[in-house]
Design an enzyme around this catalytic site. Sequence first.
Site, mmCIF file in Angstrom:
data_model
loop_
_atom_site.group_PDB
_atom_site.id
_atom_site.type_symbol
_atom_site.label_atom_id
_atom_site.label_comp_id
_atom_site.label_asym_id
_atom_site.label_seq_id
_atom_site.Cartn_x
_atom_site.Cartn_y
_atom_site.Cartn_z
ATOM 1 N N GLY A 153 -13.010 66.333 7.349
ATOM 2 C CA GLY A 153 -13.328 67.338 6.329
ATOM 3 C C GLY A 153 -12.272 68.418 6.196
ATOM 4 N N GLY A 172 -10.946 71.254 7.119
ATOM 5 C CA GLY A 172 -11.059 72.177 8.248
ATOM 6 C C GLY A 172 -10.331 73.481 7.993
ATOM 7 N NE ARG A 173 -4.394 73.098 8.426
ATOM 8 C CZ ARG A 173 -3.212 73.223 8.966
ATOM 9 N NH1 ARG A 173 -2.753 74.416 9.223
ATOM 10 N NH2 ARG A 173 -2.500 72.171 9.228
ATOM 11 C CE LYS A 215 -2.739 71.856 4.825
ATOM 12 N NZ LYS A 215 -1.975 70.626 4.602
ATOM 13 N N GLY A 250 -8.668 77.070 11.452
ATOM 14 C CA GLY A 250 -8.754 77.166 9.996
ATOM 15 C C GLY A 250 -7.557 77.838 9.343
ATOM 16 N NE ARG A 268 -8.657 65.370 1.385
ATOM 17 C CZ ARG A 268 -7.598 65.909 1.945
ATOM 18 N NH1 ARG A 268 -6.974 65.261 2.900
ATOM 19 N NH2 ARG A 268 -7.175 67.088 1.573
ATOM 20 C CG ASP A 283 -7.588 62.208 7.475
ATOM 21 O OD1 ASP A 283 -7.180 61.191 8.049
ATOM 22 O OD2 ASP A 283 -7.218 63.359 7.785
ATOM 23 C CG ASN A 284 -3.685 63.134 5.975
ATOM 24 O OD1 ASN A 284 -4.534 63.975 5.683
ATOM 25 N ND2 ASN A 284 -3.053 63.138 7.119
HETATM 26 P P1 AMP Z 1 -4.191 66.590 9.107
HETATM 27 O O1 AMP Z 1 -3.753 65.539 10.056
HETATM 28 O O2 AMP Z 1 -3.320 67.803 9.045
HETATM 29 O O3 AMP Z 1 -4.442 66.040 7.753
HETATM 30 O O4 AMP Z 1 -5.587 67.157 9.661
HETATM 31 C C1 AMP Z 1 -6.623 66.361 10.135
HETATM 32 C C2 AMP Z 1 -7.895 67.149 10.187
HETATM 33 O O5 AMP Z 1 -7.753 68.303 11.011
HETATM 34 C C3 AMP Z 1 -8.399 67.646 8.846
HETATM 35 O O6 AMP Z 1 -9.784 67.560 8.842
HETATM 36 C C4 AMP Z 1 -7.932 69.075 8.830
HETATM 37 O O7 AMP Z 1 -8.716 69.881 7.991
HETATM 38 C C5 AMP Z 1 -8.092 69.478 10.284
HETATM 39 N N1 AMP Z 1 -7.213 70.574 10.679
HETATM 40 C C6 AMP Z 1 -5.869 70.541 10.833
HETATM 41 N N2 AMP Z 1 -5.404 71.748 11.190
HETATM 42 C C7 AMP Z 1 -6.461 72.579 11.257
HETATM 43 C C8 AMP Z 1 -6.639 73.959 11.581
HETATM 44 N N3 AMP Z 1 -5.639 74.739 11.906
HETATM 45 N N4 AMP Z 1 -7.897 74.449 11.515
HETATM 46 C C9 AMP Z 1 -8.938 73.676 11.191
HETATM 47 N N5 AMP Z 1 -8.851 72.387 10.899
HETATM 48 C C10 AMP Z 1 -7.626 71.825 10.929
HETATM 49 MG MG MG Z 2 -5.245 65.968 6.192
#
Ligand code: AMP
Ligand code: MG
Length: 522
Positions: A102, A104-105, A124, A137, A201, A271-272
């Site tokens: 989800g 997350g930030r 973001k 976040g 996604r 998810d990306n």
């Molecule tokens: P990513 O690999 O950057 O696409 O992130 C994978 C997951 O981790 C996603 O659900 C993001 O929202 C979450 N995420 C990454 N960095 C943070 C952060 N600093 N705070 C909260 N959630 C994060």
């Molecule tokens: Mg991501």
Amino acid sequence: MNQLSEYKNNPSFSINLKADSEKNNFTRQVNHAHFSLANSVQPKKPEWVHLSSSFLKDYEVEVGDKDKLLKLLSGAEKFDDFESYAMCYGGHQFGHWAGQLGDGRAINIAELEVNGENLKFQLKGAGPTPYSRRADGFAVLRSSIREYLCSEAMHHLGIPTTRALSLVKTGDLVSRDMLYNGNPKDEFGAVVCRVSPSFIRFGSFEIFASRGEKEELKQLVNYTIKNHFPELGEPSKATYLAFFKEVVNRTKELMIHWQRVGFVHGVMNTDNLSILGQTIDYGPYGWLENYDPAWTPNTTDLEHKRYRFGRQPNVALWNLTQLANALYPLIEEVEPLQQILHEYKRDYTLGFHKMMCEKLGLYVQEEINEEFITQLEDYMEKSQVDMTLFFRELSAEKAMDFNSFLDILEKSTYLSADELKAQQTHWEMWFGKYQVHIEKEKIDSTQRSVQMKTINPKYVLRNYMAQIAIDAAEKGDNSVVEELYDLLLHPYSDQPEMEKWYTKRPDWAMNKVGCSMLSCSS
Ligand code: AMP
Ligand code: MG
């Protein structure tokens, strides 16, 4: 032209899909919902770093009151007619099902009707949401600069991507252990506002399929088709298959683009991957310098190199297979899904071949076999040829004999003259075949050069370039961010005053963190 802050919201995703009934913002599993309401955190002292003039121009939006806009795009103020939210999705990370991930930030702060398109605006790094898991976040300046510049650069390269409207510093400090070696450091907090017609996604579908939440899965698929693929018609099994086929096709096109310009995403988890076939989530990405299919910039992936350059098209297929699994409950037939996946392989291979021939200025392609391209790739790798320089130099308008071809190799190799010389024989053989193909071309050399320059960029956001911009910005100087932003508005044009950016990676950048290696910490 309208001022952005005065646009009326026209919620689409958040009106048509299911909100989480829990309104408080704490980390949790969110069931039977597509999104959760979430508010951004007040930034301490928001400050502009950059605003994308090209985004504003493309969408005919006026800046208007810049202070008001800064407040909206940093999360200090809300659009008063919109309930901001974070989206629920899951994903396969590095080949393993990771469950709920989800936003997350990321917080969606507006859904505006701009120039006839319903655009979602997302901050973001504006604070935690129910999906933040164990993280905070927030986002730091260095990764936000990288996301901001690369999103816009990608757009100007003509490659589908989420856009970036703005980059601001929050005035808060964010602690990050950049190398994951137990040395956390305070960094500047930042927020990027990114924009897309949809941030859905592959993982958005996977989460509902994995939980057996078929109703929510169906709602999301129907919503996606109705709003983003309306030409496919009313929901039915046939439409779901057509939808899958379209996503497969767009993803294939995206992979051909990435391979064309030497972009390595770095974290191709499901998810990306965007359902629209856009490049999304710029993390530890990188740009190929010496042509190396085994290269990945992501230090987290160094052991298996799952997401290395040469593997991206296969990973996309793997991810599409996960999407097929997620859609299966609505289709309940394996064979047509498999057929579509099978076509991806065939179509990608054809598309890649065509693209590579075009990079070489070869448009009469009937007699060009795969081996000719595979050999080129092999020799480029062995001779450590800088991909961008090599193809751009090849695009110059000049009669080419083997000596001038050698000049190009010398200009673009990372090897010493002697090392390159040792490879001369196989290049000579390859060049012989190249010349035979060139002679079959029907267009003149001027036209051919013009055409080649439209797909062989002169300027890409080399890893060390982004790092120079970051180093300056961390000292309070945003001028390099600005310079690179301007440069990358016209990646295919010769910009004589910007010649300093048309060069090989400097030696100092070879093993410097941020230039050749990046962690996921952001
Ligand atoms: P990513 O690999 O950057 O696409 O992130 C994978 C997951 O981790 C996603 O659900 C993001 O929202 C979450 N995420 C990454 N960095 C943070 C952060 N600093 N705070 C909260 N959630 C994060
Ligand atoms: Mg991501």
